[in-house]
Scaffold this motif. Structure first.
Motif, short mmCIF file in Angstrom:
data_model
loop_
_atom_site.label_atom_id
_atom_site.label_comp_id
_atom_site.label_asym_id
_atom_site.label_seq_id
_atom_site.Cartn_x
_atom_site.Cartn_y
_atom_site.Cartn_z
N THR A 1 3.80 3.26 -4.75
CA THR A 1 3.08 3.49 -6.01
C THR A 1 3.94 2.95 -7.16
O THR A 1 5.14 2.71 -6.98
CB THR A 1 2.82 4.99 -6.25
N GLU A 2 3.34 2.80 -8.34
CA GLU A 2 4.10 2.33 -9.49
C GLU A 2 5.27 3.24 -9.80
O GLU A 2 6.34 2.79 -10.19
CB GLU A 2 3.20 2.20 -10.72
N GLU A 3 5.08 4.54 -9.62
CA GLU A 3 6.14 5.51 -9.91
C GLU A 3 7.31 5.35 -8.94
O GLU A 3 8.45 5.65 -9.28
CB GLU A 3 5.61 6.95 -9.82
N ASP B 1 0.81 -1.23 0.00
CA ASP B 1 0.00 0.00 0.00
C ASP B 1 0.84 1.27 0.00
O ASP B 1 0.42 2.28 -0.54
CB ASP B 1 -0.95 0.01 1.21
#
Length: 139
Positions: A64-66, A61
């Motif tokens: 993030t993908e970035e 959680d």
């Protein structure tokens, strides 16, 4: 006379081969469309790029993908690659091994199997997608 026969044979072979490759490509793309798997339509070549990102293991959680590290991307893609191979008998080329920057894209070479193996592969793709979507995987 032999040269003309050779030319006729080559022309017939190329026509037949082109037809067989197009038929396989169309069947694979139709299968992917039927199960709503995004893909890059093939306009030449012997493979199709498929987008299996929805089946990647979830990120924690807090990530993030970035923010995801390269080793994490590789690990998640490898996990999906191994699941496809070991549990479903599907062997695709992982995109990251082909320098794709995002995990979850796989290359399917649709000419490297007998007709029976190819048809079985299509069935296995459908089974994988239906089972994974039914189980709510990735979480």
């Amino acid at each position: 006379a032999g040269g003309n026969d050779d030319s006729k044979f080559v022309d017939a072979y190329l026509t037949s081969n082109r037809h067989n490759i197009q038929t396989r490509c169309d069947k694979l793309q139709s299968c992917l469309s039927d199960v709503d798997i995004p893909y890059l339509p093939a306009d030449s070549g012997l493979f199709v790029w498929m987008d299996f990102r929805e089946f990647l293991p979830s990120l924690p959680d807090s990530i993030t993908e970035e923010m995801e590290s390269l080793p994490s991307k590789e690990q998640r893609e490898r996990g999906l690659y191994l699941k496809l191979m070991k549990e479903y008998g599907l062997l695709f080329t992982p995109g990251m091994s082909m320098r794709n920057e995002r995990p979850g894209f796989f290359r399917c070479v649709f000419t490297a199997a007998s007709d029976e193996e190819f048809e079985l592969g299509l069935e296995r793709i459908c089974k994988f997608v239906n089972e994974e979507r039914g189980s709510g995987s990735g979480n």
